[in-house]
Design a protein around this motif. Structure first.
Motif, PDB file in Angstrom:
ATOM      1  N   LEU A  12      -2.521  48.293 -37.318  1.00 53.45           N
ATOM      2  CA  LEU A  12      -3.809  47.543 -37.865  1.00 53.45           C
ATOM      3  C   LEU A  12      -3.064  46.307 -38.454  1.00 53.45           C
ATOM      4  CD1 LEU A  12      -6.292  49.976 -39.214  1.00 53.45           C
ATOM      5  CD2 LEU A  12      -5.984  49.096 -37.024  1.00 53.45           C
ATOM      6  N   LEU A  13      -1.695  46.354 -38.570  1.00 59.72           N
ATOM      7  CA  LEU A  13      -0.898  45.179 -38.913  1.00 59.72           C
ATOM      8  C   LEU A  13      -0.203  44.279 -37.966  1.00 59.72           C
ATOM      9  CD1 LEU A  13       0.171  46.778 -42.337  1.00 59.72           C
ATOM     10  CD2 LEU A  13      -1.815  45.560 -42.341  1.00 59.72           C
ATOM     11  N   GLU A  14      -0.029  43.048 -38.340  1.00 57.63           N
ATOM     12  CA  GLU A  14       0.719  42.174 -37.513  1.00 57.63           C
ATOM     13  C   GLU A  14       2.111  42.729 -37.614  1.00 57.63           C
ATOM     14  OE1 GLU A  14       2.237  37.609 -37.066  1.00 57.63           O
ATOM     15  OE2 GLU A  14      -0.065  38.129 -37.222  1.00 57.63           O
ATOM     16  N   ASP A  15       2.992  42.769 -36.417  1.00 57.63           N
ATOM     17  CA  ASP A  15       4.117  43.470 -36.643  1.00 57.63           C
ATOM     18  C   ASP A  15       4.428  44.694 -37.291  1.00 57.63           C
ATOM     19  OD1 ASP A  15       5.808  42.327 -34.673  1.00 57.63           O
ATOM     20  OD2 ASP A  15       7.054  40.608 -36.082  1.00 57.63           O
ATOM     21  N   PHE A  16       3.404  45.429 -37.363  1.00 63.29           N
ATOM     22  CA  PHE A  16       3.195  46.587 -38.101  1.00 63.29           C
ATOM     23  C   PHE A  16       3.519  46.330 -39.507  1.00 63.29           C
ATOM     24  CE2 PHE A  16       5.127  47.357 -33.955  1.00 63.29           C
ATOM     25  CZ  PHE A  16       4.197  48.154 -33.212  1.00 63.29           C
ATOM     26  N   GLY A  17       3.424  45.191 -40.108  1.00 62.87           N
ATOM     27  CA  GLY A  17       3.738  45.048 -41.573  1.00 62.87           C
ATOM     28  C   GLY A  17       5.248  45.301 -41.853  1.00 62.87           C
ATOM     29  N   TYR A  18       6.241  45.060 -41.206  1.00 63.82           N
ATOM     30  CA  TYR A  18       7.501  45.518 -41.294  1.00 63.82           C
ATOM     31  C   TYR A  18       8.293  43.964 -41.672  1.00 63.82           C
ATOM     32  CZ  TYR A  18       7.060  49.935 -38.749  1.00 63.82           C
ATOM     33  OH  TYR A  18       6.965  51.201 -38.507  1.00 63.82           O
ATOM     34  N   TRP A  19       9.254  44.209 -42.542  1.00 61.17           N
ATOM     35  CA  TRP A  19      10.103  43.077 -43.205  1.00 61.17           C
ATOM     36  C   TRP A  19      10.833  42.890 -42.062  1.00 61.17           C
ATOM     37  CZ3 TRP A  19      15.142  43.440 -42.725  1.00 61.17           C
ATOM     38  CH2 TRP A  19      16.019  42.612 -43.420  1.00 61.17           C
ATOM     39  N   TYR A  20      10.864  41.389 -41.864  1.00 55.03           N
ATOM     40  CA  TYR A  20      12.110  41.201 -40.748  1.00 55.03           C
ATOM     41  C   TYR A  20      12.650  39.784 -41.206  1.00 55.03           C
ATOM     42  CZ  TYR A  20      13.739  39.722 -36.248  1.00 55.03           C
ATOM     43  OH  TYR A  20      14.581  39.353 -35.110  1.00 55.03           O
ATOM     44  N   VAL A  21      13.644  39.621 -40.956  1.00 49.71           N
ATOM     45  CA  VAL A  21      14.413  38.346 -41.044  1.00 49.71           C
ATOM     46  C   VAL A  21      15.322  37.952 -39.766  1.00 49.71           C
ATOM     47  CG1 VAL A  21      16.466  36.911 -42.344  1.00 49.71           C
ATOM     48  CG2 VAL A  21      14.966  38.432 -43.630  1.00 49.71           C
ATOM     49  N   PRO A  22      14.854  37.074 -39.121  1.00 46.39           N
ATOM     50  CA  PRO A  22      15.239  36.612 -37.759  1.00 46.39           C
ATOM     51  C   PRO A  22      16.753  36.356 -37.532  1.00 46.39           C
ATOM     52  CG  PRO A  22      14.390  34.690 -38.602  1.00 46.39           C
ATOM     53  CD  PRO A  22      14.215  35.861 -39.527  1.00 46.39           C
ATOM     54  N   ASP A  23      17.299  36.278 -36.714  1.00 46.21           N
ATOM     55  CA  ASP A  23      18.784  36.126 -36.351  1.00 46.21           C
ATOM     56  C   ASP A  23      19.116  34.897 -37.242  1.00 46.21           C
ATOM     57  OD1 ASP A  23      21.493  35.583 -35.372  1.00 46.21           O
ATOM     58  OD2 ASP A  23      20.844  35.417 -33.149  1.00 46.21           O
ATOM     59  N   GLY A  24      20.516  35.227 -37.894  1.00 49.80           N
ATOM     60  CA  GLY A  24      21.088  34.368 -38.882  1.00 49.80           C
ATOM     61  C   GLY A  24      21.264  35.068 -40.237  1.00 49.80           C
ATOM     62  N   ARG A  25      21.077  36.498 -40.256  1.00 49.08           N
ATOM     63  CA  ARG A  25      21.056  37.261 -41.485  1.00 49.08           C
ATOM     64  C   ARG A  25      22.362  37.113 -41.940  1.00 49.08           C
ATOM     65  NH1 ARG A  25      17.823  39.689 -37.886  1.00 49.08           N
ATOM     66  NH2 ARG A  25      19.613  40.957 -36.797  1.00 49.08           N
ATOM     67  N   ASP A  26      22.561  37.008 -43.668  1.00 52.08           N
ATOM     68  CA  ASP A  26      23.682  37.298 -44.092  1.00 52.08           C
ATOM     69  C   ASP A  26      23.857  38.998 -44.174  1.00 52.08           C
ATOM     70  OD1 ASP A  26      22.179  38.399 -46.285  1.00 52.08           O
ATOM     71  OD2 ASP A  26      22.066  36.630 -47.490  1.00 52.08           O
ATOM     72  N   GLN A  27      25.118  39.356 -44.912  1.00 56.82           N
ATOM     73  CA  GLN A  27      25.508  40.847 -44.877  1.00 56.82           C
ATOM     74  C   GLN A  27      24.409  41.577 -45.498  1.00 56.82           C
ATOM     75  OE1 GLN A  27      28.594  41.465 -43.623  1.00 56.82           O
ATOM     76  NE2 GLN A  27      27.669  43.609 -43.758  1.00 56.82           N
ATOM     77  N   CYS A  28      23.919  41.261 -46.828  1.00 59.02           N
ATOM     78  CA  CYS A  28      22.946  42.365 -47.147  1.00 59.02           C
ATOM     79  C   CYS A  28      21.671  42.485 -46.232  1.00 59.02           C
ATOM     80  CB  CYS A  28      22.331  41.885 -48.645  1.00 59.02           C
ATOM     81  SG  CYS A  28      23.689  41.899 -49.584  1.00 59.02           S
ATOM     82  N   GLN A  29      21.207  41.196 -45.647  1.00 58.81           N
ATOM     83  CA  GLN A  29      19.988  41.442 -44.950  1.00 58.81           C
ATOM     84  C   GLN A  29      20.425  42.002 -43.552  1.00 58.81           C
ATOM     85  OE1 GLN A  29      19.562  37.174 -44.460  1.00 58.81           O
ATOM     86  NE2 GLN A  29      18.088  37.030 -45.997  1.00 58.81           N
ATOM     87  N   GLN A  30      21.525  41.847 -43.116  1.00 61.24           N
ATOM     88  CA  GLN A  30      21.962  42.566 -41.795  1.00 61.24           C
ATOM     89  C   GLN A  30      22.130  44.040 -42.124  1.00 61.24           C
ATOM     90  OE1 GLN A  30      21.994  41.549 -38.909  1.00 61.24           O
ATOM     91  NE2 GLN A  30      23.056  43.345 -37.889  1.00 61.24           N
ATOM     92  N   GLU A  31      22.536  44.613 -43.286  1.00 57.56           N
ATOM     93  CA  GLU A  31      22.450  46.145 -43.494  1.00 57.56           C
ATOM     94  C   GLU A  31      21.233  46.659 -43.754  1.00 57.56           C
ATOM     95  OE1 GLU A  31      25.125  46.225 -47.002  1.00 57.56           O
ATOM     96  OE2 GLU A  31      26.985  45.837 -45.866  1.00 57.56           O
ATOM     97  N   ALA A  32      20.325  45.744 -44.225  1.00 54.15           N
ATOM     98  CA  ALA A  32      18.788  46.308 -44.517  1.00 54.15           C
ATOM     99  C   ALA A  32      18.227  46.340 -43.034  1.00 54.15           C
ATOM    100  CB  ALA A  32      18.051  45.308 -45.417  1.00 54.15           C
ATOM    101  N   PHE A  33      18.521  45.401 -42.410  1.00 55.43           N
ATOM    102  CA  PHE A  33      17.950  45.567 -40.847  1.00 55.43           C
ATOM    103  C   PHE A  33      18.529  46.458 -40.080  1.00 55.43           C
ATOM    104  CE2 PHE A  33      18.874  44.582 -36.302  1.00 55.43           C
ATOM    105  CZ  PHE A  33      17.771  44.180 -36.012  1.00 55.43           C
TER     106      PHE A  33
END
Length: 199
Positions: A81-102
């Protein structure tokens, strides 16, 4: 009515087939349609602008459609019922911590996607989706984690809608079913592999 084309063991994959198969199996129960998009993929719940939920995949790419369906299969009733299922998302261009979380949140959907690819006779490789970012990826290690999740699903069962779609794809493309570990080939990822979802 769609036409499945299989020539000498080679399967022609057409996104129109996926749209039709998804429609026949899920629209009546879930009021959800698979939709070809012109830009980035996104999930949009029903609204005043559209009376049904939309799984919008990128540019008519078959693999993008399977990837987005995998996320939908994994999402529960509330998240749908949520846009993009309410998931966290950072687009292409992520740093190391963001990429590991992705990569952590991508293990289960990519395991489902791998099973859908096997059922459809389609090549699969993991997507780390960070061509422009500074975050590094060990593709072999990431694929190993996805493979372990595949094995876990094979033992304990895939999510209900994923299981349904795996079965209907295998029937449509005349592939072996039920799936087992021997249907999944896991080997080291080539260093030259393209760091994106395969078309």
């Amino acid at each position: 009515m769609t036409l499945r084309i299989i020539v000498s063991g080679f399967i022609m994959h057409n996104f129109i087939d996926l749209i039709d198969i998804f429609e026949r199996n899920f629209f009546g129960e879930y009021n959800t349609r698979l939709v070809k998009g012109a830009d980035e993929p996104i999930y949009l719940p029903a609204s005043e602008h559209c009376p049904y939920h939309q799984i919008i995949f990128a540019h008519g790419y078959y693999a993008s459609a399977l990837h987005e369906i995998s996320h939908w299969c994994l999402a529960g009733e509330k998240r749908r019922l949520l846009e993009d299922f309410g998931y966290w998302y950072v687009p292409d261009g992520r740093d190391q911590c963001q990429q590991e979380a992705f990569e952590k949140v991508e293990i289960k959907p990519q395991a489902i996607e791998w099973a859908l690819c096997v059922a459809a006779g389609k090549h699969f490789d993991v997507s780390t989706d960070n061509l422009l970012g500074a975050g590094e990826t060990d593709r072999f290690a990431f694929k190993a984690r996805v493979f372990q999740q595949v094995l876990s699903y094979l033992e304990s069962g895939f999510p209900k809608d994923a299981d349904t779609f795996i079965a209907v794809l295998a029937k449509y493309y005349q592939r072996p079913w039920p799936l087992n570990a021997e249907h999944f080939q896991f080997h080291e990822v080539n260093d030259q592999a393209v760091n994106e979802i395969y078309l």
